[in-house]
Enzyme design. Sequence first.
Site, PDB file in Angstrom:
ATOM      1  CG  ASP A  24     -15.917 -31.479 -29.518  1.00  0.00           C
ATOM      2  OD1 ASP A  24     -15.739 -31.930 -30.668  1.00  0.00           O
ATOM      3  OD2 ASP A  24     -15.621 -32.126 -28.487  1.00  0.00           O
ATOM      4  CE  LYS A  28     -13.520 -20.102 -19.973  1.00  0.00           C
ATOM      5  NZ  LYS A  28     -14.185 -20.182 -18.661  1.00  0.00           N
ATOM      6  CG  ASP A  44     -17.230 -19.410 -18.000  1.00  0.00           C
ATOM      7  OD1 ASP A  44     -17.039 -19.441 -19.225  1.00  0.00           O
ATOM      8  OD2 ASP A  44     -16.416 -18.937 -17.183  1.00  0.00           O
TER       9      ASP A  44
END
Length: 264
Positions: A97, A94, A92
């Site tokens: 960028d 996330k 996880d």
Amino acid sequence: VENQRTPLSERESLTENALNKKILSVMRKKKSNLCLAIDYTTSEEVLQLAEIAGPFVMAIKVHADAITDFSEEFTRKLTTLANDMDFIIFEDRKFGDTGNTNLLQLKGAQKIASWADVVTVHAVQGTDSIAGVFRQLINDPNYRLSGVLLIAQLSTKGSLTALDGYTESTVSIAEENRDVISGFIAQTRVSGFSDLLNWTPGVNLDAKTDSAGQQWRGVDEAIDVQQNDIIIVGRGVTSSSEPVQQLKRYRRIAWEALAKDDES
Ligand code: BMP
């Protein structure tokens, strides 16, 4: 009705996404739409619970950067457990960028692309920073990574994903890149495409909130009312003194709620 679930038995043949084909097959075989979030801070604790939970879950979610003694030995053991016990490894992270940085991080210190089956990605950086770079790794047989879940809605109080248009724009990115994006992290069913899976965190049968912004609701709300496919449960199991009992409980209630679609 739009955004309504298609029965599981039909979805396996409807979906072309290789990861989702595997996920749906594991779910049906194990009769489980339960993903366990193991947010423990040592490798040993994570592996110990993963081994206990294996038979009851279709996926195990970790936060590699929360594990204080993270190592390649840990990921070797985790992938062995996943292969033996037939569960999906979900990191996880996330990602959020530029595409180039996402790629560097996927291959970086933790070598996430080498051991995780699926990772979470924020939609905020836009399609070009998501689809291309993840597709590159997913199509490369040297990496285990085989799919992405886009964060369409967060479970936290006051989350900005509730701002006008954010979730809808996220859903468009996913619908246009269904070979790479296998579903969503969301609170309610967000797409009418039945091959995109809706994974939902913020599920706890015994508590409503922690003191840090989390919002929990029950399984019926998450699966029946909000039409999600898979529940992600953390502390409901990991903070319990009887994790096996809790695993059985969440798995049974969630599966009964989902399997109703196939009976009606
Ligand atoms: P818990 O049930 O203990 O709150 O765990 C939920 C897990 O799901 C955590 O690992 C958290 O990082 C993750 N999560 C969440 O709670 N809400 C979201 O919107 C997205 C998440 O990834």
